[in-house]
Enzyme design. Structure first.
Site, PDB file in Angstrom:
ATOM      1  N   HIS A 165       0.968  -1.203  -0.287  1.00 53.78           N
ATOM      2  CA  HIS A 165      -0.237   0.244  -0.032  1.00 53.78           C
ATOM      3  C   HIS A 165       0.682   1.310  -0.183  1.00 53.78           C
ATOM      4  O   HIS A 165      -0.159   2.485  -0.120  1.00 53.78           O
ATOM      5  CB  HIS A 165      -1.131   0.134   1.340  1.00 53.78           C
ATOM      6  N   ASP A 201      -2.447 -10.322  -2.155  1.00 55.50           N
ATOM      7  CA  ASP A 201      -2.979 -10.267  -1.350  1.00 55.50           C
ATOM      8  C   ASP A 201      -4.357  -9.172  -1.161  1.00 55.50           C
ATOM      9  O   ASP A 201      -4.397  -9.881  -2.428  1.00 55.50           O
ATOM     10  CB  ASP A 201      -2.289  -8.610  -0.664  1.00 55.50           C
ATOM     11  N   HIS A 203      -6.054  -7.286  -0.781  1.00 51.09           N
ATOM     12  CA  HIS A 203      -6.417  -5.707  -1.323  1.00 51.09           C
ATOM     13  C   HIS A 203      -5.237  -5.774  -2.006  1.00 51.09           C
ATOM     14  O   HIS A 203      -4.834  -5.441  -1.946  1.00 51.09           O
ATOM     15  CB  HIS A 203      -5.785  -5.371   0.346  1.00 51.09           C
ATOM     16  N   ASP A 290      -4.057 -13.081   3.335  1.00 55.88           N
ATOM     17  CA  ASP A 290      -5.014 -12.440   3.904  1.00 55.88           C
ATOM     18  C   ASP A 290      -6.971 -13.209   2.830  1.00 55.88           C
ATOM     19  O   ASP A 290      -7.217 -12.585   3.244  1.00 55.88           O
ATOM     20  CB  ASP A 290      -5.449 -11.726   4.005  1.00 55.88           C
TER      21      ASP A 290
HETATM   22  C1  OKP Z   1      -3.387  -4.224   4.445  1.00 49.42           C
HETATM   23  B1  OKP Z   1      -2.480  -6.068   3.671  1.00 49.42           B
HETATM   24  C2  OKP Z   1      -9.682  -3.434  10.112  1.00 49.42           C
HETATM   25  C3  OKP Z   1      -9.250  -1.886   9.525  1.00 49.42           C
HETATM   26  C4  OKP Z   1      -8.413  -2.911   8.242  1.00 49.42           C
HETATM   27  C5  OKP Z   1      -6.400  -1.299   6.775  1.00 49.42           C
HETATM   28  C6  OKP Z   1      -6.401  -2.919   5.848  1.00 49.42           C
HETATM   29  C7  OKP Z   1      -4.852  -3.522   6.098  1.00 49.42           C
HETATM   30  C8  OKP Z   1      -4.333  -3.981   4.580  1.00 49.42           C
HETATM   31  N1  OKP Z   1     -10.071  -2.936  11.219  1.00 49.42           N
HETATM   32  N2  OKP Z   1      -7.720  -1.365   7.760  1.00 49.42           N
HETATM   33  O1  OKP Z   1      -3.408  -5.498   3.013  1.00 49.42           O
HETATM   34  O2  OKP Z   1      -2.998  -6.249   4.072  1.00 49.42           O
HETATM   35 ZN    ZN Z   2      -4.188  -7.582   2.710  1.00 49.33          ZN
END
Ligand code: OKP
Ligand code: ZN
Length: 350
Positions: A165, A201, A203, A290
């Site tokens: 990110h 990932d 995200h 994830d």
């Molecule tokens: C980072 B990576 C949950 C809020 C989640 C950010 C997620 C970041 C993911 N309470 N906010 O891409 O695994």
């Molecule tokens: Zn992620």
């Protein structure tokens, strides 16, 4: 494969992130990597190595991140404590951001303003050891890329905090330095004419996309939860194809929450077809687990065995591969799932 281990990952152990108006315990914890290391002790699929000493890391990072951003991150903790010695007890979180129409060209004097300028969420705390841990993680990513450029079939940068990110001049999503982008840039510097980054990932890899958006030498592909409902929300749609010289060198494959393994692997095939069409000479995989069915903050349904298959499929792409460690928050299963990818890769790489 060679596995470059970030010995300083415990120095980043942030306490709280902002969520729904409250400070809640941070999901991105050192325990995640403890589990990967424990599983690697049970199933030694590669050699654990320290990052190389002579890396020219500062210059390498400056090829993907803005100097004023790197300077800010390097000094942020000391500035924070200088504002008030009591700040040493609290992690840093931003609370104000320059949105559309605001000035980003004037570097504010105010620390609160600068941390907003260089970030996009209030969920990525900075603490005393964040810079050291992130920098050592970047050293692992660069070492892994140098190993692969030197003829290794594959290398894994086992690091946290994650990186995908983090953009040219911003942090967010638990990421500060973009390890996958650094690996791709290093492979280019070492002579690969074309490189691809495949981000698996959950995200969207918004930082990596943004870093390479105007370039055609690095293809960026991301499979992820649809940004209409999933973090990071403001990037990752299918119509983002790159710009200028980079037009056509970005591919987003957003998938709905609840996506199961068959659909996910179909998207993976589409991503790998784009990598082949780009005639990439090396591949960087931003490896988040994830996508696992038990992940507490994500919505795909992959099971532990599916990660073996992912590793096998990545090996069959036939390219030299650098993997970087990204997300995965079902902490007890992160080790099994990550090592499954590596084991599947090794089994199919032969
Ligand atoms: C980072 B990576 C949950 C809020 C989640 C950010 C997620 C970041 C993911 N309470 N906010 O891409 O695994
Ligand atoms: Zn992620």
């Amino acid at each position: 494969m060679k596995i470059f281990r970030n010995a300083l990952y415990r120095r980043h152990d942030a306490r709280l992130e902002m969520y729904r108006g409250r400070l809640v315990p941070c999901h991105e914890t050192p325990a995640r990597l403890d589990h990967v290391l424990a599983e690697l002790a049970r199933r030694p699929v590669g050699m654990l190595l320290e990052p190389l000493q002579q890396l020219d890391l500062g210059a390498a990072l400056a090829a993907i991140h803005a100097p004023r951003y790197l300077d800010f991150l390097a000094g942020a903790w000391d500035e924070w404590v200088a504002l008030d010695p009591a700040n040493a007890q609290t992690d840093i979180l931003p609370a104000v951001w320059p949105v559309r129409g605001f000035r980003a060209d004037v570097l504010p004097e105010s620390f609160a303003a600068r941390i907003g300028l260089f970030s996009f969420d209030a969920g990525s705390p900075i603490m005393a050891g964040t810079w050291a841990a992130a920098r050592e993680g970047a050293a692992c990513a660069r070492s892994a890329a140098l190993a692969v450029a030197g003829g290794e079939r594959a290398a894994f940068a086992l690091t946290r905090p994650p990186g995908h990110h983090a953009g040219p001049d911003f942090f967010g999503g638990y990421c500060f330095l973009n390890n996958a982008a650094l690996a791709a840039q290093t492979l280019r510097e070492q002579g690969a004419a074309r490189v691809a980054v495949l981000d698996v990932d959950y995200h969207h890899g918004n930082g990596t996309q943004t870093i390479f958006y105007g370039r055609d030498d690095v293809l960026t592909v991301s499979l992820h939860g649809d940004p209409r409902t999933e973090y990071p929300f403001f990037l990752g749609h299918a119509d983002e194809r790159g710009e200028g010289a980079g037009l056509g060198a970005n591919l987003n494959l957003p998938l709905p929450r609840g996506t199961t393994v068959e659909t996910w692997f179909e998207a993976l095939e589409a991503g790998l077809a784009a990598v082949a069409a780009h005639r990439a000479e090396a591949l960087v995989v931003a490896l988040g687990v994830d996508t696992f069915e038990g992940d507490p903050i994500s919505g795909f349904r992959l099971r532990a065995d599916d990660y073996l298959r992912l590793g096998e499929r990545l090996a069959r792409a036939g390219l030299p591969v650098v993997l970087t460690m990204e997300g995965g928050y079902a902490v007890a299963e992160v080790g099994i799932n990550v090592v499954n990818v590596l084991e599947g890769f090794e089994a199919a790489a032969g």
